[in-house]
Design a protein around this motif. Structure first.
Motif, PDB file in Angstrom:
ATOM      1  N   VAL A 753      44.232  26.976  28.667  1.00 55.97           N
ATOM      2  CA  VAL A 753      43.071  27.848  28.654  1.00 55.97           C
ATOM      3  C   VAL A 753      43.363  29.067  29.530  1.00 55.97           C
ATOM      4  O   VAL A 753      43.771  28.928  30.684  1.00 55.97           O
ATOM      5  N   VAL A 754      43.156  30.266  28.954  1.00 56.08           N
ATOM      6  CA  VAL A 754      43.434  31.519  29.645  1.00 56.08           C
ATOM      7  C   VAL A 754      42.148  32.325  29.752  1.00 56.08           C
ATOM      8  O   VAL A 754      41.413  32.454  28.770  1.00 56.08           O
ATOM      9  N   LEU A 755      41.883  32.845  30.949  1.00 55.95           N
ATOM     10  CA  LEU A 755      40.788  33.792  31.137  1.00 55.95           C
ATOM     11  C   LEU A 755      41.408  35.184  31.275  1.00 55.95           C
ATOM     12  O   LEU A 755      42.112  35.469  32.236  1.00 55.95           O
ATOM     13  N   LEU A 756      41.150  36.068  30.273  1.00 54.84           N
ATOM     14  CA  LEU A 756      41.719  37.406  30.236  1.00 54.84           C
ATOM     15  C   LEU A 756      40.665  38.401  30.720  1.00 54.84           C
ATOM     16  O   LEU A 756      39.600  38.536  30.108  1.00 54.84           O
ATOM     17  N   GLN A 797      37.319  25.179  34.368  1.00 51.98           N
ATOM     18  CA  GLN A 797      38.329  24.583  33.497  1.00 51.98           C
ATOM     19  C   GLN A 797      39.176  25.681  32.854  1.00 51.98           C
ATOM     20  O   GLN A 797      39.159  25.897  31.642  1.00 51.98           O
ATOM     21  N   VAL A 798      39.924  26.377  33.698  1.00 57.32           N
ATOM     22  CA  VAL A 798      40.815  27.454  33.255  1.00 57.32           C
ATOM     23  C   VAL A 798      42.178  27.213  33.877  1.00 57.32           C
ATOM     24  O   VAL A 798      42.285  26.913  35.071  1.00 57.32           O
ATOM     25  N   ASP A 799      43.235  27.328  33.071  1.00 59.22           N
ATOM     26  CA  ASP A 799      44.585  27.074  33.568  1.00 59.22           C
ATOM     27  C   ASP A 799      45.193  28.295  34.258  1.00 59.22           C
ATOM     28  O   ASP A 799      45.945  28.161  35.231  1.00 59.22           O
ATOM     29  N   VAL A 800      44.904  29.483  33.757  1.00 54.91           N
ATOM     30  CA  VAL A 800      45.477  30.686  34.350  1.00 54.91           C
ATOM     31  C   VAL A 800      44.546  31.860  34.066  1.00 54.91           C
ATOM     32  O   VAL A 800      43.924  31.932  32.999  1.00 54.91           O
ATOM     33  N   VAL A 801      44.444  32.771  35.052  1.00 58.33           N
ATOM     34  CA  VAL A 801      43.659  34.001  34.906  1.00 58.33           C
ATOM     35  C   VAL A 801      44.632  35.176  34.813  1.00 58.33           C
ATOM     36  O   VAL A 801      45.509  35.336  35.671  1.00 58.33           O
ATOM     37  N   LEU A 861      54.244  39.352  27.563  1.00 57.38           N
ATOM     38  CA  LEU A 861      53.025  38.677  27.980  1.00 57.38           C
ATOM     39  C   LEU A 861      53.170  37.162  27.848  1.00 57.38           C
ATOM     40  O   LEU A 861      52.803  36.402  28.756  1.00 57.38           O
ATOM     41  N   ALA A 862      53.748  36.720  26.731  1.00 56.11           N
ATOM     42  CA  ALA A 862      53.908  35.278  26.512  1.00 56.11           C
ATOM     43  C   ALA A 862      54.858  34.670  27.537  1.00 56.11           C
ATOM     44  O   ALA A 862      54.629  33.555  28.034  1.00 56.11           O
ATOM     45  N   VAL A 863      55.928  35.393  27.886  1.00 52.67           N
ATOM     46  CA  VAL A 863      56.904  34.869  28.851  1.00 52.67           C
ATOM     47  C   VAL A 863      56.264  34.682  30.219  1.00 52.67           C
ATOM     48  O   VAL A 863      56.415  33.640  30.867  1.00 52.67           O
ATOM     49  N   VAL A 864      55.531  35.693  30.681  1.00 55.22           N
ATOM     50  CA  VAL A 864      54.937  35.604  32.016  1.00 55.22           C
ATOM     51  C   VAL A 864      53.892  34.492  32.080  1.00 55.22           C
ATOM     52  O   VAL A 864      53.841  33.727  33.051  1.00 55.22           O
ATOM     53  N   VAL A 865      53.046  34.392  31.062  1.00 56.82           N
ATOM     54  CA  VAL A 865      52.023  33.336  31.064  1.00 56.82           C
ATOM     55  C   VAL A 865      52.680  31.963  31.047  1.00 56.82           C
ATOM     56  O   VAL A 865      52.294  31.053  31.792  1.00 56.82           O
ATOM     57  N   ARG A 866      53.705  31.797  30.199  1.00 54.47           N
ATOM     58  CA  ARG A 866      54.372  30.486  30.115  1.00 54.47           C
ATOM     59  C   ARG A 866      55.063  30.127  31.437  1.00 54.47           C
ATOM     60  O   ARG A 866      54.968  28.985  31.915  1.00 54.47           O
ATOM     61  N   GLU A 867      55.765  31.098  32.035  1.00 54.86           N
ATOM     62  CA  GLU A 867      56.457  30.832  33.297  1.00 54.86           C
ATOM     63  C   GLU A 867      55.472  30.514  34.418  1.00 54.86           C
ATOM     64  O   GLU A 867      55.727  29.651  35.256  1.00 54.86           O
ATOM     65  N   THR A 868      54.332  31.214  34.435  1.00 54.45           N
ATOM     66  CA  THR A 868      53.330  30.940  35.473  1.00 54.45           C
ATOM     67  C   THR A 868      52.741  29.551  35.311  1.00 54.45           C
ATOM     68  O   THR A 868      52.528  28.831  36.297  1.00 54.45           O
ATOM     69  N   LEU A 869      52.484  29.144  34.079  1.00 54.57           N
ATOM     70  CA  LEU A 869      51.930  27.807  33.846  1.00 54.57           C
ATOM     71  C   LEU A 869      52.933  26.715  34.212  1.00 54.57           C
ATOM     72  O   LEU A 869      52.550  25.625  34.662  1.00 54.57           O
TER      73      LEU A 869
END
Length: 872
Positions: A753-756, A797-801, A861-869
């Motif tokens: 779950v992403v909060l943008l 219930q958010v995995d990353v902002v 964008l996908a790389v940074v979100v995946r690496e952060t998670l």
């Protein structure tokens, strides 16, 4: 403001008190052992026949009971309590200077009461660090930076700086600009030899500065108007200390004026006999001034008396305390010696008149020069001679033609006996690089010797002052343009991000064989080109992301030499590299500095269409060598110099001030954007360095780059753990390339779950769509306040902002601080067109976050979100 007594409310303990509790415990155990011996005496008394043993046990019992009871009631002091902590605290709290003690990381260990009063803190929770107080002002921030660097080298230091407003509330001195003195030194803690503390002392020296300015103003006035007068003169301070003594009086008294130090003597040292009592008897009413004439004797250097008449003027403070005084000294002459004395006085006046540092001339009502002193003839020797003056030369001959109307108005005002005539700034008619300032004073009382005099003209050369003003104006202009460029680049980044995300989305749905595929690729290609231009704007405005590392410029230039040779191939330009020996290391971004050198080399090549020599030169500069360049903005510290020189066409003087401005270029349309040198300027300034061009038309140009010497810290003996202060997932600034060479194999969302959070609707919509195509569940918010509401609805219930930095109502850093209060482990990614450092300094030191610079593509964008998670 009510004055507070020194207290401990700002402080924390300076020494460890564990020793005291341990010693108490050992004494109590000893007492218990002795009590046990007493118990044995009572229990086994009937079974012990030896009187000595019985006596010993009895004594031990008595001693044990005595120590136990005494330690409880405090009769016997368990041990001398260490007084160093309380004494140190009392000393520091009673110290008038604001004192702050920090550890090596800048964390506050102790602040005394004076520091709290100076900064406006009334309790411990309000105490602010020096970085928070001084970072808003450039001058104070640079002073703090230099002192902090010195502390890391184990060097103590002192700096003075000026703030437009006081640090704390009104303190009785004034609400305007304030001067402060900041001292720093290193203190090794006694308990732990490996622990180092930093002591900072800050003092408000506004009064001291005011006294200094008043003294220098008084001194300058005396030099300009009184030093060559035929009468003696001296001025004194509130306590009678003499600040100024003119040459006439020094000669009369036989003093060597070159050895006179202001404040080194008092009025009592000059006056013989009871003359001091006469002077002290002159007192003015509070807030007023009183002038009297006194006859007394002064004391010569050889001890003899000099009978004089003085005109003594003294001021009084508003509270009635004695103020400053000024005294004119007239010698008493015998009638037979009057003519001879007048002749001596005239000679003396002529000598002083011709040795003053200011050019002086008198003019009549028509502006003709009547007489001058020697400095006037020397200063304007190219424009007017003594013969010209004897023939009636006009004053306007030494003034630039464009400024002559202003001169005529000033002379007319002087002829009409008007006061407060504004000074006139003018260029030398034969040399535009030299500047003069003219002060014109009307002659109120004409003398019999010069009845035609209408005005006295004073002239000084202000060429250096004008050059410094021009340099400051240029710097301010570039800073203003940089701020504008940074704002424009930020808005363009939002537009380019939306274009790149939309083109990526369409490319995912299109096949290479489709008719629109080539058009989509062209859209993305041009968006990438625009992104490069935006990066150059950000470089000029010093807001791009930089990753400085410690570099040896010999290695950097050696690696670039092959590339520069290729750039020069096909031309008649020869490359000459002069490496300095044992170059000091510098700290800057490698790729950015390579761009600087390449850009300067390309410009040098283009400036030599017929061939020539391109020279790269490096060398170390000691602080004394830096000052020899005479660049007023350069700090006097060790530097590493890089010079890029050519033998080309040179730069015309009229465009020299514009070469660093964005979009300024002398090249043909299509052959240059005008951002190259702007980017060079921004990168060097963001690296803490300086760049100075020097050029002569037809002979060539030299760009000098000064980078501060970096002191490499020795690695610790123990194995150091990698710092975890920030979890930064960075993307390379080159458009379309990820920062990491190894891209995560799986970029799908896996139901995360992403909060943008993004205020630009196009960017938010494109980011949401892109993340959803990867399998993420995306909630969007248009502001920080809306993001907080959504987090409440989702119950956290958010995995990353993923949040923008610059937003209305609540910016990204503020959102991070608010969310971490309730969700301390929440993962966070900042997205911004500005450099990470531009906002990271407003966050706590231990704040962890990812970072993605704009503009970015779907893959980035996908790389940074995946690496952060995937981070723990």
């Amino acid at each position: 403001m009510t004055k507070q007594r020194p207290s401990d409310e700002y402080s924390v303990p300076l020494v460890d008190r564990g020793v005291r509790s341990g010693t108490v415990l050992r004494i109590i155990l000893l007492a218990l052992v002795l009590v046990a011996a007493a118990a044995a005496f009572v229990i086994f008394k009937s079974q012990l026949d030896n009187e000595a043993v019985l006596g010993g046990l009895g004594i031990l019992a008595m001693v044990g009971i005595f120590f136990l009871v005494s330690s409880i009631i405090g009769f016997v002091e368990v041990m001398p309590q260490p007084q160093s902590d309380s004494l140190a605290r009392s000393f520091l709290n009673s110290h008038p200077d604001g004192t702050l003690i920090t550890d090596e990381k800048g964390r506050i260990v102790y602040a005394n009461a004076a520091y709290g009063r100076l900064t406006g803190a009334t309790k411990a929770t309000e105490v602010q660090s020096l970085e928070m107080l001084l970072s808003r002002n450039r001058e104070s921030n640079e002073a703090l930076y230099r002192l902090a660097n010195g502390l890391r080298d184990g060097k103590e230091g002192s700096e003075e700086f000026r703030l437009l407003k006081p640090l704390g509330p009104f303190n009785g001195i004034g609400q305007g600009a304030h001067w402060y003195r900041l001292k720093a030194r290193v203190l090794s803690a006694e308990q732990d030899s490996n622990k180092t503390l930093h002591i900072w002392q800050i003092t408000d020296i506004t009064s001291e500065r005011d006294d200094q300015e008043r003294f220098f103003k008084e001194l300058q006035n005396a030099i300009d108007y009184l030093d060559h007068a035929p009468a003696g003169f001296f001025s004194a301070g509130r306590k009678g200390e003499i600040f100024y003594l003119n040459a006439t009086l020094a000669e009369w008294l036989g003093f060597d004026l070159t050895k006179f130090v202001p404040g080194s003597m008092t009025i009592g040292d000059l006056v013989a006999g009871e003359g001091l009592a006469l002077i002290q008897s002159v007192q003015a009413e509070p807030g007023l001034k009183k002038t009297v004439t006194l006859d007394l004797d002064l004391r010569r250097a050889n001890g003899q008396s000099l009978p004089v008449q003085i005109v003594h003027s003294v001021t009084s403070m508003r509270d009635g305390a004695p103020g400053e005084s000024r005294t004119i000294v007239l010698t008493r002459q015998n009638g037979a010696d009057t003519e001879q004395s007048a002749s001596a006085a005239a000679m003396r006046f002529s000598r002083f008149f011709n040795n003053t540092p200011m050019a002086i001339a008198s003019v009549d009502g028509n502006g003709r020069i009547l007489r001058t002193n020697a400095p006037f003839l020397k200063l304007f020797s190219e424009l007017v001679s003594r013969d010209d003056i004897e023939r009636g030369a006009a004053l306007e001959t030494i003034v630039n033609e464009s400024d002559r109307p202003s001169l005529h108005q000033a002379l007319a005002a002087a002829k009409d006996r008007q006061g407060d005539i504004p000074p006139i700034d003018s260029r030398n008619p034969k040399d535009d690089t030299r500047h003069f300032r003219f002060y014109i004073n009307a002659v109120i009382d004409q003398t019999d010797e010069a009845p035609e005099e209408a005005a006295i003209v004073y002239a000084v050369e202000v060429t250096e002052q004008k050059a410094l003003e021009t340099q400051m104006a240029q710097t301010q202009k570039l800073n203003a343009v940089g701020t504008l460029a940074g704002g424009i680049a930020h808005d363009f980044n939002n537009v380019l991000t939306a274009i790149l995300l939309s083109s990526d989305h369409l490319l995912l749905q299109a096949r290479p064989s489709d008719a629109s595929f080539a058009d989509l690729m062209e859209i993305k290609r041009n968006a990438n080109r625009a992104a490069v231009l935006v990066r150059q704007l950000l470089a000029f405005s010093r807001k791009q992301t930089m990753r400085p590392t410690v570099l040896n410029l010999t290695d950097v230039i050696g690696d670039l030499r092959m590339l520069v040779d290729r750039l020069l191939s096909g031309t008649h330009v020869k490359l000459d590299v002069d490496y300095g020996r044992d170059l000091w290391p510098v700290k800057t971004d490698l790729s950015q500095f390579e761009q600087v050198l390449i850009n300067l080399c390309v410009n040098a090549r283009d400036a030599m269409p017929g061939g020539g020599t391109l020279t790269l030169r490096t060398r170390n500069l000691l602080a004394s060598d830096v000052s020899a360049f005479n660049y007023p903005y350069l700090p006097h510290e060790d530097m590493v110099l890089v010079e890029v020189s050519d033998t080309g066409t040179g730069i015309a003087p009229e465009i020299m001030d514009k070469i660093f401005e964005p979009f300024f270029t002398t090249k043909e349309v299509g052959k240059g954007t005008g951002l190259g040198l702007a980017m060079v300027y921004g990168i060097i300034k963001q690296s803490g360095g300086y760049i100075q061009p020097e050029s002569e038309v037809g002979k060539g140009t030299t760009f000098r780059i000064f980078l501060p010497r970096h002191i490499v810290e020795m690695p610790a003996v123990t194995e150091a753990k990698a710092p975890e202060s920030r979890d930064v997932a960075l993307m390379d600034q080159s458009v379309g390339l990820a920062a990491s060479t190894e891209e995560p194999a799986d970029l799908t969302g896996k139901s995360a779950v992403v909060l943008l959070v993004e205020d630009e609707e196009a960017v938010r919509r494109g980011g949401k769509r892109m993340l959803e195509t990867r399998g993420y569940t995306v909630h969007e918010a248009g502001s920080g306040v809306e993001a907080l509401d959504i987090m409440e609805e989702l119950d956290g219930q958010v995995d990353v902002v993923v949040s923008d930095v610059v937003m209305p109502e609540m910016d990204g850093p503020s959102l991070l601080r608010e969310l971490r209060k309730k969700y301390p482990d929440l993962k966070f990614i900042f997205v911004s067109g500005y450099a990470e450092d531009a906002f990271a300094r407003n966050l706590p030191a231990d704040a962890q976050f990812g970072f993605l610079p704009k503009p970015f593509s779907l893959k980035q964008l996908a790389v940074v979100v995946r690496e952060t998670l995937d981070k723990n």
